[in-house]
Motif scaffolding. Structure first.
Motif, short mmCIF file in Angstrom:
data_model
loop_
_atom_site.label_atom_id
_atom_site.label_comp_id
_atom_site.label_asym_id
_atom_site.label_seq_id
_atom_site.Cartn_x
_atom_site.Cartn_y
_atom_site.Cartn_z
N GLY A 1 0.82 -1.21 0.00
CA GLY A 1 0.00 0.00 0.00
C GLY A 1 0.85 1.25 0.00
O GLY A 1 0.53 2.24 -0.67
N GLN A 2 1.96 1.23 0.76
CA GLN A 2 2.87 2.38 0.77
C GLN A 2 3.46 2.60 -0.61
O GLN A 2 3.56 3.74 -1.09
N VAL A 3 3.87 1.52 -1.25
CA VAL A 3 4.44 1.62 -2.59
C VAL A 3 3.41 2.18 -3.56
O VAL A 3 3.71 3.05 -4.38
N LEU A 4 2.16 1.70 -3.46
CA LEU A 4 1.11 2.17 -4.35
C LEU A 4 0.87 3.67 -4.17
O LEU A 4 0.71 4.41 -5.15
N ARG A 5 0.82 4.14 -2.92
CA ARG A 5 0.58 5.57 -2.68
C ARG A 5 1.68 6.43 -3.28
O ARG A 5 1.41 7.48 -3.88
N LEU B 1 3.69 5.48 -5.76
CA LEU B 1 3.57 5.29 -7.20
C LEU B 1 2.50 6.22 -7.76
O LEU B 1 2.67 6.83 -8.82
N ALA B 2 1.39 6.36 -7.02
CA ALA B 2 0.29 7.23 -7.47
C ALA B 2 0.69 8.69 -7.49
O ALA B 2 0.09 9.50 -8.20
N ASP B 3 1.73 9.04 -6.72
CA ASP B 3 2.27 10.40 -6.74
C ASP B 3 3.25 10.60 -7.88
O ASP B 3 3.83 11.68 -8.02
N GLY B 4 3.47 9.54 -8.68
CA GLY B 4 4.38 9.64 -9.81
C GLY B 4 5.83 9.39 -9.45
O GLY B 4 6.72 9.70 -10.24
N ARG B 5 6.09 8.83 -8.27
CA ARG B 5 7.47 8.62 -7.84
C ARG B 5 8.13 7.49 -8.62
O ARG B 5 7.51 6.50 -8.96
N SER B 6 9.41 7.65 -8.88
CA SER B 6 10.19 6.61 -9.55
C SER B 6 10.54 5.52 -8.54
O SER B 6 10.41 5.70 -7.32
N ASN B 7 11.05 4.38 -9.05
CA ASN B 7 11.45 3.30 -8.16
C ASN B 7 12.55 3.76 -7.21
O ASN B 7 12.56 3.41 -6.03
N ALA B 8 13.50 4.55 -7.72
CA ALA B 8 14.60 5.03 -6.88
C ALA B 8 14.07 5.93 -5.77
O ALA B 8 14.51 5.83 -4.61
N ASP B 9 13.12 6.79 -6.11
CA ASP B 9 12.57 7.70 -5.12
C ASP B 9 11.77 6.93 -4.06
O ASP B 9 11.87 7.20 -2.85
N ILE B 10 10.97 5.96 -4.51
CA ILE B 10 10.20 5.14 -3.57
C ILE B 10 11.14 4.41 -2.63
O ILE B 10 10.93 4.35 -1.41
N GLY B 11 12.22 3.84 -3.20
CA GLY B 11 13.19 3.13 -2.37
C GLY B 11 13.83 4.01 -1.33
O GLY B 11 13.99 3.62 -0.17
N ALA C 1 15.75 -2.69 -6.57
CA ALA C 1 15.30 -4.02 -7.01
C ALA C 1 14.11 -4.49 -6.19
O ALA C 1 13.17 -5.09 -6.72
N THR C 2 14.15 -4.21 -4.89
CA THR C 2 13.03 -4.61 -4.03
C THR C 2 11.77 -3.83 -4.38
O THR C 2 10.66 -4.40 -4.44
N VAL C 3 11.93 -2.53 -4.65
CA VAL C 3 10.78 -1.72 -5.05
C VAL C 3 10.19 -2.24 -6.36
O VAL C 3 8.97 -2.35 -6.50
N SER D 1 5.73 -4.77 -9.23
CA SER D 1 5.22 -5.87 -10.05
C SER D 1 4.09 -6.61 -9.33
O SER D 1 3.05 -6.93 -9.94
N THR D 2 4.25 -6.84 -8.02
CA THR D 2 3.21 -7.51 -7.24
C THR D 2 1.95 -6.66 -7.16
O THR D 2 0.83 -7.17 -7.29
N VAL D 3 2.12 -5.35 -6.94
CA VAL D 3 0.97 -4.45 -6.86
C VAL D 3 0.20 -4.45 -8.17
O VAL D 3 -1.04 -4.52 -8.18
#
Length: 224
Positions: free
Chosen positions: A166-170, A172-182, A190-192, A197-199
């Motif tokens: 859910g945190q990743v989705l929120r 992602l919905a803000d337009g964040r890149s994988n690096a930024d989310i991480g 890689a974990t992000v 992918s799971t989301v």
């Protein structure tokens, strides 16, 4: 292939049938000093050619162009291996095309009158693997994309995500890149990527933008 060296400019292709608009976008983007417009195209056919020749990181594509239009080009372009991150350039009166571009796998939707800083930031976000949604486009899309019963079904899917998902989705919905989310969650890129992918799988979304729209629909309907 997206940039791995931070000193390397983001390579961009511009596709629009209006030469003045392309020239203005080129000046605006290259003034930043971290973006290089490597080619321009006036129609979808030329877009396919210059992408193949220059292998850009990002393509900004108008939807209405003579000959092969932007949507047709996107449909073909985004099935190719190594396709660039692609954002649709549109205007308020053309936003009916956006949902089609979404289905084809576009990574972003930008209005042509966006502030220069927003466009520059969007290009960097796209190159970094983010999704870009101009808030004004999103506001117009949501009522049309919302179907009867869809919000509750989507809310159930979102509620089925784990806390971390859910945190990743929120983000992602803000337009964040994988690096930024991480960076924000203390995770490796890689974990992000694995979480994203799971989301996508759990939400039945084909790409990040579809997942972002689902998150925004659920949030906008007040269902958690």
């Amino acid at each position: 292939m997206l940039p791995t060296d931070e000193a390397r400019p983001v390579r961009v292709v511009l596709a629009d049938d209006e030469a003045m608009l392309r020239r203005g976008l080129r000046v605006l983007l290259e003034e930043d000093g971290t973006i290089q417009v490597v080619a321009e195209a006036c129609d979808g056919g030329e877009l396919m050619t210059v992408v193949r020749e220059h292998q850009p990181d990002v393509a900004l594509v108008d939807v209405q162009m003579p000959g092969i239009d932007g949507l047709t080009a996107l449909r073909d372009l985004l099935t190719k291996p190594g396709a660039p991150a692609t954002a649709v350039l549109t205007t308020f009166d053309l936003d009916a095309y956006v949902s089609d571009a979404l289905q084809f796998g576009a990574n972003g939707f930008l209005l042509k009158d966006a502030e220069p800083e927003s466009l520059v930031r969007a290009v960097h976000d796209l190159a970094a693997g983010g999704a870009v949604l101009d808030p004004r486009i999103t506001a117009r899309l949501l009522p049309r994309l919302r179907t009867a019963g869809g919000s509750e079904r989507e809310a159930q899917l979102v509620r089925g995500l784990s806390g971390r998902e859910g945190q990743v989705l929120r983000l992602l919905a803000d337009g964040r890149s994988n690096a930024d989310i991480g960076a924000r969650l203390g995770l490796t890129e890689a974990t992000v990527k694995s979480y994203v992918s799971t989301v996508l799988t759990k939400l039945g979304a084909e790409n990040r933008v579809q997942a972002a729209l689902i998150a925004q629909r659920v949030s906008g309907s007040g269902q958690r």
